[in-house]
Enzyme design. Structure first.
Site, PDB file in Angstrom:
ATOM      1  N   PHE A 146       1.780  -4.625  -0.806  1.00 26.62           N
ATOM      2  CA  PHE A 146       1.765  -3.210  -0.109  1.00 26.62           C
ATOM      3  C   PHE A 146       2.617  -3.809   1.568  1.00 26.62           C
ATOM      4  O   PHE A 146       1.599  -4.381   2.079  1.00 26.62           O
ATOM      5  CB  PHE A 146       1.005  -2.314   0.026  1.00 26.62           C
ATOM      6  CG  PHE A 146       1.212  -1.032   0.877  1.00 26.62           C
ATOM      7  CD1 PHE A 146       2.076  -0.090   0.176  1.00 26.62           C
ATOM      8  CD2 PHE A 146       1.071  -1.016   2.304  1.00 26.62           C
ATOM      9  CE1 PHE A 146       2.608   0.991   1.002  1.00 26.62           C
ATOM     10  CE2 PHE A 146       1.448   0.159   2.973  1.00 26.62           C
ATOM     11  CZ  PHE A 146       2.380   1.102   2.369  1.00 26.62           C
ATOM     12  N   ASP A 231       1.110 -11.021   6.482  1.00 21.26           N
ATOM     13  CA  ASP A 231       1.013  -9.522   6.771  1.00 21.26           C
ATOM     14  C   ASP A 231      -0.428  -9.214   6.980  1.00 21.26           C
ATOM     15  O   ASP A 231      -1.195  -9.016   5.914  1.00 21.26           O
ATOM     16  CB  ASP A 231       1.491  -8.571   5.549  1.00 21.26           C
ATOM     17  CG  ASP A 231       1.642  -7.303   5.874  1.00 21.26           C
ATOM     18  OD1 ASP A 231       0.783  -6.836   6.737  1.00 21.26           O
ATOM     19  OD2 ASP A 231       2.191  -6.391   5.219  1.00 21.26           O
ATOM     20  N   LYS A 260      -1.614  -1.519  12.823  1.00 16.70           N
ATOM     21  CA  LYS A 260      -2.690  -0.603  12.629  1.00 16.70           C
ATOM     22  C   LYS A 260      -3.739  -0.703  13.725  1.00 16.70           C
ATOM     23  O   LYS A 260      -3.581  -0.189  14.991  1.00 16.70           O
ATOM     24  CB  LYS A 260      -3.382  -1.020  11.067  1.00 16.70           C
ATOM     25  CG  LYS A 260      -2.489  -0.425  10.208  1.00 16.70           C
ATOM     26  CD  LYS A 260      -3.294  -0.340   8.875  1.00 16.70           C
ATOM     27  CE  LYS A 260      -2.244   0.418   8.224  1.00 16.70           C
ATOM     28  NZ  LYS A 260      -1.940  -0.258   6.758  1.00 16.70           N
TER      29      LYS A 260
HETATM   30  C1  LIG Z   1      -0.325  -0.201   6.488  1.00 16.80           C
HETATM   31  C2  LIG Z   1       0.331  -1.518   6.014  1.00 16.80           C
HETATM   32  C3  LIG Z   1       1.514  -1.682   6.207  1.00 16.80           C
HETATM   33  C4  LIG Z   1       2.655  -0.583   6.919  1.00 16.80           C
HETATM   34  O1  LIG Z   1       2.113  -0.112   7.954  1.00 16.80           O
HETATM   35  P1  LIG Z   1       2.661   1.472   8.751  1.00 16.80           P
HETATM   36  O2  LIG Z   1       2.075   1.299  10.041  1.00 16.80           O
HETATM   37  O3  LIG Z   1       2.249   2.473   7.737  1.00 16.80           O
HETATM   38  O4  LIG Z   1       4.242   1.342   8.483  1.00 16.80           O
HETATM   39  C5  LIG Z   1       2.341  -2.652   6.093  1.00 16.80           C
HETATM   40  N1  LIG Z   1       1.462  -3.868   5.292  1.00 16.80           N
HETATM   41  C6  LIG Z   1       0.277  -3.666   4.978  1.00 16.80           C
HETATM   42  C7  LIG Z   1      -0.513  -4.770   4.475  1.00 16.80           C
HETATM   43  C8  LIG Z   1      -0.423  -2.426   5.373  1.00 16.80           C
HETATM   44  O5  LIG Z   1      -1.579  -2.250   5.130  1.00 16.80           O
END
Ligand SMILES: *Cc1c(COP(=O)(O)O)cnc(C)c1O
Length: 405
Positions: A146, A231, A260
């Site tokens: 994700f 990520d 985040k």
């Molecule tokens: C939440 C998340 C994203 C995307 O972040 P948004 O601020 O919702 O665009 C990307 N990668 C990971 C691992 C995430 O948990």
């Protein structure tokens, strides 16, 4: 202690159902106030927030240090665009680079924008420095990933629902099984510019890869001149018991992607972080964002980061996470298949024979615990890292009651 909702919740739910796009399936609770690990609904019920906005609230709701920085900046300057400089961005990026050990950072707003930034960065690096022929660059990703919701990112998801109906997609991505270093070795070729990976998959269901996977990936990437793109939007900033999840294997990626909790639950702030060799492929006009690095974001981001470091939240997450996971594993439950995670990022996997995770989340809500299922069978517990052991013990009691009958 049972929570009851009344007509106030019901009428607000009806309004949302009428006017909101139906792209989420939230628990039926309407929150109006938050403080630390606690939130209150419009009917005055108190809940413990065990999701922390998917780890955007590692510092807890309305942390006073972050609020103070936000308020002070609101009274001075909020936006300049990147057409001019502002006095907050330099100090913010310096703090961010020093905390992460990199030379440069490119500030964006949402997580997916930082992922897009990383993709563009390694592609251009591939063409201009590695010598990949035009339009041939490949980035390797993992199944069950994700990384966000743009059309490019959705296009390399292995989750049918994230893709179906949204094509055609951006080419140039190759997918390997998560945690499989041999598959990674086999997938790398002369046109591979990057390997994009979550060091622990959050949305995928709190999936911990085999020990050594990230360090093996580091080795392979170094060997073949491939940029390791971590990520850490969800796993970073203390969530897994280290400042970054890659720290568990002492791995330094080439591109570190954060978001985040970088905004402290107050403001959307993200960044792609790298050394000059990669970051300096960007020249004026290549990439940008109207709000990226704005003074309000920068002031809040710097405060959010300082709270993580000053309050030693990674250490707290490690200690409390170890305690919590042991206690969860001691619960005698006919429903639990497995409990997994690192630090305070914990997934309780519900047996298929007990149905889906959702009804358990609904039962927890009635007991004052807000948690959310991910991937149908998994309840994710990821409270703010500021939580105390007493508060965790309270949560444990409710969880025990819901899971042991
Ligand atoms: C939440 C998340 C994203 C995307 O972040 P948004 O601020 O919702 O665009 C990307 N990668 C990971 C691992 C995430 O948990």
């Amino acid at each position: 202690m049972n929570h009851n909702t009344t007509s106030k919740t019901a009428s607000l739910l009806a309004e949302i159902n009428q006017y909101s796009a139906h792209n989420y399936h939230p628990l039926p609770v309407i929150i109006e106030k938050g403080e630390g690990v606690w939130v209150w609904d419009v009917d005055g019920n108190r809940y413990m927030d065990m999701l922390s906005a998917y780890s955007a609230l590692n510092q807890g709701h309305r942390h006073p240090v972050i609020l103070a920085a936000a308020r002070a900046q609101l009274d001075k300057l909020t936006l300049t665009s990147r057409a001019f400089h502002n006095d907050q961005m330099g100090p913010f990026l310096k703090t961010l680079c020093e905390a992460t050990g990199f030379e440069r950072a490119l500030p964006m707003n949402t997580g997916m924008e930082a992922v897009e930034t990383a993709i563009k960065m390694v592609r251009k690096w591939g063409y201009t420095i590695k010598g990949v022929p035009d339009n041939q660059a490949e980035i390797i990703v993992c199944e069950n990933n994700f990384h966000g919701r743009t059309t490019t990112i959705a296009g390399f998801s292995s989750e049918a629902q994230y893709r179906d109906g949204f094509g055609p997609f951006t080419p140039g991505f190759k997918c390997i099984p998560y945690g499989d270093a041999e598959a990674l070795a086999a997938a790398i070729n002369k046109n591979t510019v990057g390997f994009l990976v979550e060091p622990l998959q959050g949305e995928g269901g709190v999936v911990v890869p085999p020990d050594g996977f990230i360090s093996k990936a580091r080795e392979l990437c170094s060997q073949h001149s491939v940029a390791l793109m971590a990520d850490e939007i969800q796993t970073g900033l203390g969530r897994t018991g280290r400042l970054f999840c890659c720290d568990w294997e002492k791995v330094r990626p080439d591109v570190l992607i954060v978001g985040k909790a970088l905004g402290g639950g107050v403001y959307p702030i993200s960044a792609a972080i790298a050394d000059a060799e990669l970051m300096d492929v960007f020249t004026p006009g290549d990439h940008g964002s109207t709000f990226g690095g704005n003074p309000l974001a920068a002031a809040i981001g710097r405060a959010a980061l300082s709270v993580i470091l000053d309050e030693k939240l990674p250490e707290r997450s490690d200690q409390l996470g170890t305690w919590f996971i042991d206690k969860l594993r001691a619960i005698d439950s006919p429903h639990i298949e497995e409990i997994r995670g690192k630090g305070l990022m914990i997934g309780v996997v519900i047996k298929e024979s007990s149905g889906k995770a959702r009804p358990f989340c609904e039962a927890l809500q009635k007991k004052g615990i807000l948690a959310k299922e991910t991937h149908h069978q998994v309840i994710r517990f990821a409270p703010p890292l500021t939580i105390t052991q007493t508060e965790l013990a309270f949560a444990l009691e409710q969880i025990q009651q819901v899971l042991s009958t």
